[in-house]
Design a protein around this motif. Structure first.
Motif, PDB file in Angstrom:
ATOM      1  N   SER A  55       0.820  -1.217   0.000  1.00 40.86           N
ATOM      2  CA  SER A  55       0.000   0.000   0.000  1.00 40.86           C
ATOM      3  C   SER A  55       0.854   1.268   0.000  1.00 40.86           C
ATOM      4  O   SER A  55       0.349   2.357  -0.209  1.00 40.86           O
ATOM      5  N   THR A  56       2.131   1.108   0.267  1.00 42.61           N
ATOM      6  CA  THR A  56       2.984   2.291   0.294  1.00 42.61           C
ATOM      7  C   THR A  56       4.344   1.958  -0.323  1.00 42.61           C
ATOM      8  O   THR A  56       4.834   0.839  -0.191  1.00 42.61           O
ATOM      9  N   ASP A  57       4.936   2.918  -1.004  1.00 44.80           N
ATOM     10  CA  ASP A  57       6.219   2.675  -1.665  1.00 44.80           C
ATOM     11  C   ASP A  57       7.346   2.507  -0.672  1.00 44.80           C
ATOM     12  O   ASP A  57       8.271   1.748  -0.877  1.00 44.80           O
ATOM     13  N   SER A  58       7.253   3.244   0.407  1.00 43.14           N
ATOM     14  CA  SER A  58       8.350   3.219   1.367  1.00 43.14           C
ATOM     15  C   SER A  58       7.779   3.271   2.775  1.00 43.14           C
ATOM     16  O   SER A  58       6.740   3.889   3.023  1.00 43.14           O
ATOM     17  N   LEU A  59       8.444   2.606   3.698  1.00 38.47           N
ATOM     18  CA  LEU A  59       8.027   2.674   5.099  1.00 38.47           C
ATOM     19  C   LEU A  59       9.037   3.481   5.922  1.00 38.47           C
ATOM     20  O   LEU A  59       9.031   3.427   7.144  1.00 38.47           O
ATOM     21  N   THR A  60       9.869   4.237   5.221  1.00 38.45           N
ATOM     22  CA  THR A  60      10.825   5.091   5.928  1.00 38.45           C
ATOM     23  C   THR A  60      10.049   6.078   6.794  1.00 38.45           C
ATOM     24  O   THR A  60       9.147   6.751   6.303  1.00 38.45           O
ATOM     25  N   GLY A  61      10.378   6.101   8.069  1.00 42.43           N
ATOM     26  CA  GLY A  61       9.703   7.023   8.976  1.00 42.43           C
ATOM     27  C   GLY A  61       8.441   6.475   9.610  1.00 42.43           C
ATOM     28  O   GLY A  61       7.841   7.123  10.461  1.00 42.43           O
ATOM     29  N   TRP A  62       8.014   5.264   9.220  1.00 38.68           N
ATOM     30  CA  TRP A  62       6.782   4.693   9.777  1.00 38.68           C
ATOM     31  C   TRP A  62       7.070   3.951  11.072  1.00 38.68           C
ATOM     32  O   TRP A  62       8.174   3.476  11.306  1.00 38.68           O
ATOM     33  N   ARG A  63       6.033   3.839  11.883  1.00 34.49           N
ATOM     34  CA  ARG A  63       6.078   2.949  13.041  1.00 34.49           C
ATOM     35  C   ARG A  63       5.180   1.754  12.717  1.00 34.49           C
ATOM     36  O   ARG A  63       4.086   1.944  12.195  1.00 34.49           O
ATOM     37  N   VAL A  64       5.671   0.548  12.967  1.00 35.94           N
ATOM     38  CA  VAL A  64       4.979  -0.650  12.496  1.00 35.94           C
ATOM     39  C   VAL A  64       4.658  -1.581  13.673  1.00 35.94           C
ATOM     40  O   VAL A  64       5.533  -1.845  14.506  1.00 35.94           O
ATOM     41  N   TYR A  65       3.429  -2.056  13.733  1.00 35.42           N
ATOM     42  CA  TYR A  65       3.019  -3.019  14.760  1.00 35.42           C
ATOM     43  C   TYR A  65       2.512  -4.290  14.088  1.00 35.42           C
ATOM     44  O   TYR A  65       1.656  -4.218  13.206  1.00 35.42           O
ATOM     45  N   LEU A  66       3.037  -5.447  14.511  1.00 32.19           N
ATOM     46  CA  LEU A  66       2.678  -6.714  13.886  1.00 32.19           C
ATOM     47  C   LEU A  66       2.276  -7.723  14.954  1.00 32.19           C
ATOM     48  O   LEU A  66       3.054  -7.985  15.874  1.00 32.19           O
ATOM     49  N   CYS A  67       1.094  -8.299  14.837  1.00 33.95           N
ATOM     50  CA  CYS A  67       0.632  -9.243  15.847  1.00 33.95           C
ATOM     51  C   CYS A  67      -0.095 -10.408  15.198  1.00 33.95           C
ATOM     52  O   CYS A  67      -0.877 -10.228  14.262  1.00 33.95           O
ATOM     53  N   GLY A  68       0.161 -11.608  15.702  1.00 30.80           N
ATOM     54  CA  GLY A  68      -0.592 -12.768  15.237  1.00 30.80           C
ATOM     55  C   GLY A  68       0.315 -13.909  14.853  1.00 30.80           C
ATOM     56  O   GLY A  68       1.300 -14.202  15.542  1.00 30.80           O
ATOM     57  N   HIS A  69      -0.010 -14.545  13.734  1.00 26.55           N
ATOM     58  CA  HIS A  69       0.691 -15.737  13.269  1.00 26.55           C
ATOM     59  C   HIS A  69       2.211 -15.506  13.221  1.00 26.55           C
ATOM     60  O   HIS A  69       2.664 -14.552  12.574  1.00 26.55           O
ATOM     61  N   PRO A  70       3.005 -16.375  13.874  1.00 28.46           N
ATOM     62  CA  PRO A  70       4.456 -16.133  13.956  1.00 28.46           C
ATOM     63  C   PRO A  70       5.131 -15.982  12.597  1.00 28.46           C
ATOM     64  O   PRO A  70       6.000 -15.119  12.422  1.00 28.46           O
ATOM     65  N   GLU A  71       4.711 -16.796  11.626  1.00 28.81           N
ATOM     66  CA  GLU A  71       5.344 -16.708  10.310  1.00 28.81           C
ATOM     67  C   GLU A  71       5.078 -15.349   9.667  1.00 28.81           C
ATOM     68  O   GLU A  71       5.980 -14.718   9.111  1.00 28.81           O
ATOM     69  N   MET A  72       3.823 -14.914   9.775  1.00 33.41           N
ATOM     70  CA  MET A  72       3.464 -13.603   9.221  1.00 33.41           C
ATOM     71  C   MET A  72       4.273 -12.509   9.928  1.00 33.41           C
ATOM     72  O   MET A  72       4.846 -11.624   9.289  1.00 33.41           O
ATOM     73  N   VAL A  73       4.325 -12.600  11.251  1.00 35.53           N
ATOM     74  CA  VAL A  73       4.987 -11.549  12.030  1.00 35.53           C
ATOM     75  C   VAL A  73       6.474 -11.472  11.672  1.00 35.53           C
ATOM     76  O   VAL A  73       7.001 -10.393  11.384  1.00 35.53           O
ATOM     77  N   ASN A  74       7.146 -12.619  11.648  1.00 35.63           N
ATOM     78  CA  ASN A  74       8.587 -12.603  11.400  1.00 35.63           C
ATOM     79  C   ASN A  74       8.922 -12.175   9.980  1.00 35.63           C
ATOM     80  O   ASN A  74       9.865 -11.426   9.741  1.00 35.63           O
ATOM     81  N   GLN A  75       8.123 -12.650   9.039  1.00 37.64           N
ATOM     82  CA  GLN A  75       8.353 -12.294   7.643  1.00 37.64           C
ATOM     83  C   GLN A  75       8.091 -10.794   7.410  1.00 37.64           C
ATOM     84  O   GLN A  75       8.861 -10.118   6.737  1.00 37.64           O
ATOM     85  N   THR A  76       7.028 -10.304   7.997  1.00 41.68           N
ATOM     86  CA  THR A  76       6.650  -8.913   7.761  1.00 41.68           C
ATOM     87  C   THR A  76       7.631  -7.954   8.442  1.00 41.68           C
ATOM     88  O   THR A  76       7.915  -6.870   7.941  1.00 41.68           O
ATOM     89  N   LYS A  77       8.150  -8.387   9.592  1.00 37.54           N
ATOM     90  CA  LYS A  77       9.155  -7.598  10.302  1.00 37.54           C
ATOM     91  C   LYS A  77      10.334  -7.311   9.368  1.00 37.54           C
ATOM     92  O   LYS A  77      10.788  -6.183   9.208  1.00 37.54           O
ATOM     93  N   MET A  78      10.774  -8.386   8.709  1.00 40.14           N
ATOM     94  CA  MET A  78      11.886  -8.273   7.771  1.00 40.14           C
ATOM     95  C   MET A  78      11.524  -7.385   6.584  1.00 40.14           C
ATOM     96  O   MET A  78      12.280  -6.505   6.187  1.00 40.14           O
ATOM     97  N   MET A  79      10.323  -7.639   6.013  1.00 43.52           N
ATOM     98  CA  MET A  79       9.926  -6.879   4.830  1.00 43.52           C
ATOM     99  C   MET A  79       9.761  -5.391   5.158  1.00 43.52           C
ATOM    100  O   MET A  79      10.133  -4.533   4.372  1.00 43.52           O
ATOM    101  N   ALA A  80       9.189  -5.119   6.326  1.00 49.12           N
ATOM    102  CA  ALA A  80       8.969  -3.720   6.719  1.00 49.12           C
ATOM    103  C   ALA A  80      10.318  -3.021   6.885  1.00 49.12           C
ATOM    104  O   ALA A  80      10.497  -1.869   6.494  1.00 49.12           O
ATOM    105  N   TYR A  81      11.258  -3.746   7.446  1.00 46.91           N
ATOM    106  CA  TYR A  81      12.606  -3.184   7.630  1.00 46.91           C
ATOM    107  C   TYR A  81      13.254  -2.912   6.278  1.00 46.91           C
ATOM    108  O   TYR A  81      13.813  -1.838   6.042  1.00 46.91           O
ATOM    109  N   LEU A  82      13.150  -3.892   5.371  1.00 42.96           N
ATOM    110  CA  LEU A  82      13.753  -3.700   4.051  1.00 42.96           C
ATOM    111  C   LEU A  82      13.074  -2.570   3.286  1.00 42.96           C
ATOM    112  O   LEU A  82      13.670  -1.939   2.432  1.00 42.96           O
TER     113      LEU A  82
END
Lengths: 325, 122
Positions: A278-305
């Motif tokens: 939904s967004t080109d860049s997450l630079t400057g964003w604050r991100v909260y991830l909760c739920g399925h461990p696979e989703m959380v761990n994968q998204t953590k990485m993707m959000a960082y990248l």
């Protein structure tokens, strides 16, 4: 000379010593490794006075706020009562004051308590029933709602605790509640920062708490919540979230269904994929991830990248209890 | 007495700023990202933090033997000179991005470079 207190024992503190030195010299076993403030294995928590800022350098802001510190970098200037991070604080007893089915398998459980109890929206507690069976659940409300705790309890196949909550636990019965734990919560400040929240299943619970807490505290930046499930039945509180999105200008809500569905009101796809695209860049964003461990761990990485700073990503992976659910 | 490189770079605050940029570069580099496990991100970040602290001339307890042991599994996976060079590139680019003066970047690079033999198990 300052005094350290750990588990009720007092240790006189010599000047130019760290908390780690003092405790190790007194033959107290404290996990540690690098002794340089890098590995963070000697993480401890002060139960009273704030630790010196040097001892908190490099820790996540939510940990700093709760007076966690590194024992190897802590030269106390005043008396401190300290605890190891797995230290169990005081339990309180709470009474079931409400039960309501939110979807086919999610029960809203409301507990009322009278003792003093503090928490941040988004944290979790261990709920213990009278025979000792204990499970962790995220708190879904904010501390502003005085003296109640709300949980969304998903019924798991053969889940001993969740089935009991769904079928047997009655209004008026009592449960023990541990101190609130976890670092996935809102902290006031940077009110115009955009927030991205992604949850699957009952991962919605802590996110609702965080959204409400942020709004209560006057967060003015965009707040985008994505809730996902494989099928439409896994989503819940849809009308409430949509109503909130209509009433609050800076809040958006996107319910996502990854499996087949013919209902137009859901976005098709996995919540984290849709959120990330939904967004080109997450630079400057604050991100909260909760739920399925696979989703959380994968998204953590993707959000960082995608540019989110490591210190701006808060995650709570819901691992199932390994001991027979 | 001149101040240590670590203090001139800005100490822990500089490490904190650099780790965010550095690890993102490494993970985004197809040549080397397979050597940086992605299963436990927090553990990986702690490792990158230790590496940068060392390269910045900061406090660390690493011996050459530790470096060897820590990387032997990666050497078995094929870690070689090119991969080490790629990491050096990212270290330099990270510090450039943080507007660190070239002379200080050279000092940090020299410290990192001194681990080459141990890291590659030679």
């Amino acid at each position: 000379m300052a005094t350290l207190t750990l588990n009720g024992n007092k240790y006189p503190y010599q000047s130019n010593e760290t908390v780690l030195d003092t405790l190790l010299n007194a033959n107290v076993e404290i996990p540690h490794a690098c002794r340089e403030g890098v590995c963070q294995s000697c993480l401890m928590r002060s139960l009273d006075n704030s630790p010196p800022s040097l001892a908190q350098n490099g820790l996540k802001d939510t940990l700093q706020h709760k007076k966690y510190f590194l024992a190897c970098r802590c030269y106390p200037k005043q008396d401190m009562t300290v605890a190891l991070p797995d230290h169990e604080g005081n339990e309180i007893i709470a009474e079931v004051s409400g039960k309501e089915l939110l979807s086919a398998d999610i029960m809203r459980l409301v507990l009322s308590f009278e003792e003093e109890f503090s928490f941040y929206a988004g944290q979790f507690v261990n709920l213990k029933r009278p025979d000792g069976l204990t499970r962790s659940y995220s708190i879904a409300n904010t501390p502003a709602q005085s003296n109640t705790l709300e949980f969304h309890i998903k019924r798991l196949p053969n889940g001993r605790f969740s089935s009991w909550v769904h079928e047997e636990l009655a209004v008026g019965e009592k449960l023990s509640v541990s101190e609130a734990k976890g670092t996935c919560h809102y902290l006031p400040g940077k009110y115009d920062q955009p927030l991205l929240l992604v949850g699957t299943g009952s991962g919605l619970a802590p996110l609702i708490g965080i959204v409400n807490d942020a709004l209560n505290k006057g967060h003015s930046g965009p707040i985008r919540l994505y809730h996902g499930s494989r099928d439409p039945e896994g989503l819940y509180l849809i009308d409430e979230m949509q109503a909130l999105a209509e009433n609050v200008e800076n809040f958006d809500y996107t319910p996502c269904v990854s499996g087949e569905n013919d209902r137009e009101k859901f976005t098709k796809g996995r919540a984290h994929d849709i959120a990330l695209s939904s967004t080109d860049s997450l630079t400057g964003w604050r991100v909260y991830l909760c739920g399925h461990p696979e989703m959380v761990n994968q998204t953590k990485m993707m959000a960082y990248l995608k540019g989110a700073s490591l210190s701006d990503i808060y995650a709570d992976a819901f691992y199932l209890s390994s001991s027979g659910k | 007495m001149t101040e240590s490189l670590y203090n001139r770079l800005g100490g822990e605050a500089a490490v904190n700023a650099a780790v965010d940029i550095f690890y993102r570069k490494v993970l985004g580099d197809y040549r080397i990202n397979r050597f940086f496990g992605t299963s436990d991100m927090d553990k990986q970040i702690a490792k990158q933090r230790s590496f940068l602290t060392m390269a910045f001339g900061g406090p660390n307890n690493y011996s050459g033997k530790d470096m060897r042991n820590a990387h032997s599994r990666l050497v078995d996976m094929g870690l070689n000179e090119d991969h080490f060079n790629a990491v050096m590139e990212h270290l330099g680019a990270t510090l450039t991005e943080l507007k660190v003066p070239p002379a200080l970047i050279a000092e940090a690079a020299a410290i990192a470079e001194s681990t080459r033999g141990d890291v590659l198990g030679r």
